[in-house]
Design a protein around this motif. Sequence first.
Motif, PDB file in Angstrom:
ATOM      1  N   THR A  51       7.145  -1.315   0.652  1.00  0.00           N
ATOM      2  CA  THR A  51       5.802  -1.213   1.227  1.00  0.00           C
ATOM      3  C   THR A  51       5.186   0.144   0.932  1.00  0.00           C
ATOM      4  OG1 THR A  51       6.435  -2.747   2.991  1.00  0.00           O
ATOM      5  CG2 THR A  51       4.489  -1.374   3.368  1.00  0.00           C
ATOM      6  N   ALA A  70       2.860  -6.688  10.693  1.00  0.00           N
ATOM      7  CA  ALA A  70       3.267  -5.689   9.706  1.00  0.00           C
ATOM      8  C   ALA A  70       3.994  -6.336   8.538  1.00  0.00           C
ATOM      9  CB  ALA A  70       4.150  -4.635  10.364  1.00  0.00           C
ATOM     10  N   ASP A  73      10.665  -1.346   3.971  1.00  0.00           N
ATOM     11  CA  ASP A  73       9.983  -0.054   4.059  1.00  0.00           C
ATOM     12  C   ASP A  73       9.746   0.574   2.690  1.00  0.00           C
ATOM     13  OD1 ASP A  73       8.790   2.067   5.507  1.00  0.00           O
ATOM     14  OD2 ASP A  73      10.629   3.245   5.308  1.00  0.00           O
ATOM     15  N   SER A  82       2.803  -6.121   4.778  1.00  0.00           N
ATOM     16  CA  SER A  82       3.683  -5.640   3.717  1.00  0.00           C
ATOM     17  C   SER A  82       3.650  -6.584   2.527  1.00  0.00           C
ATOM     18  CB  SER A  82       5.116  -5.503   4.252  1.00  0.00           C
ATOM     19  OG  SER A  82       6.034  -5.319   3.203  1.00  0.00           O
ATOM     20  N   TRP A 119       1.788  -0.001   9.583  1.00  0.00           N
ATOM     21  CA  TRP A 119       3.177  -0.190   9.178  1.00  0.00           C
ATOM     22  C   TRP A 119       4.122   0.679   9.993  1.00  0.00           C
ATOM     23  CZ3 TRP A 119       6.158  -3.501   7.117  1.00  0.00           C
ATOM     24  CH2 TRP A 119       7.400  -3.135   6.591  1.00  0.00           C
TER      25      TRP A 119
END
Length: 296
Positions: A155, A260, A152, A264, A179
């Motif tokens: 990204t 996702a 996370d 990323s 995302w």
Amino acid sequence: MDSARTPVIDGELVRRLVAGRFPEWAGLPVERFPSGGTVNAVYRLGADLAVRLPLTESGAGDVALERQWLPRLAPHLPVAVPEVLGHGEPAEGFPWPWSVYRWLPGENPRAGALDDPVALAGDLAGFVTAMRSITLPGAPRAHRGGPLGLLDAGTRAAIAELRLLPQEGVDCDAVTAVWEEALRGPGRDGPEVWLHADLMPGNLLVAGGRLTAVIDFGCTGRGDPACDLFPAWNPLPADARKVFREKLGVDEPAWRRRRARTLSQALIALPYYRNRNEAMAGNARHVVREVLAETG
């Protein structure tokens, strides 16, 4: 994206390394093989061999991993994988172990230029299925096999950087929505499996439109079964992507999770490689376009 200093590698160094470690191959011609890869330099050694040298200290760890696992994985897989024929050690100023492999013929598949995308989708699904079915004990952790949430921060940082690069044309609001939707979904919903974990086009070889080999197992290990779906968005087009998904029986949560994860990887790669490695940047741009086309 290792920041460690890359040693100077050229044909003369390769000749000295080979002559010192494998005198039986010392007279063979050495030729640099052009590659968009960022972890290893590859040189042809005669007609039938390849010398692979890590470019970074972290890449050097992949050498030991492949030496240990490739001979054990190969019998379980439906296409050729690299065969290590010689183990090289640090010498001649080169600081890391290196290897000599049997040369595998073929070309990397290129999105938009596939001879038979649907057949290739079936071949790729067969490879992923075979990887998942392997039960060899003692597997390492796959390099990209962990929870989605671990990606996370990186990204979001990449999206913030891309907002400052409007020339790249990335719809940052749209990729953020993809995302965040995946993050809200369930995590891994099945047992960990063996993964290749880096099924990028540069690690695939095709001939006559069909998959003939998969190379570079430096990321291999056990992890989330969703992590080997990268080919769905690169190099496969939408119709072949559907075949790939159906043959693997991927449910919607797993599909969103891997989409996702693939996004990323592309978002992080694009600002980093845009002025360093056009092949990697091109792959990243293609993935972003394909994901947004599918989710838009």
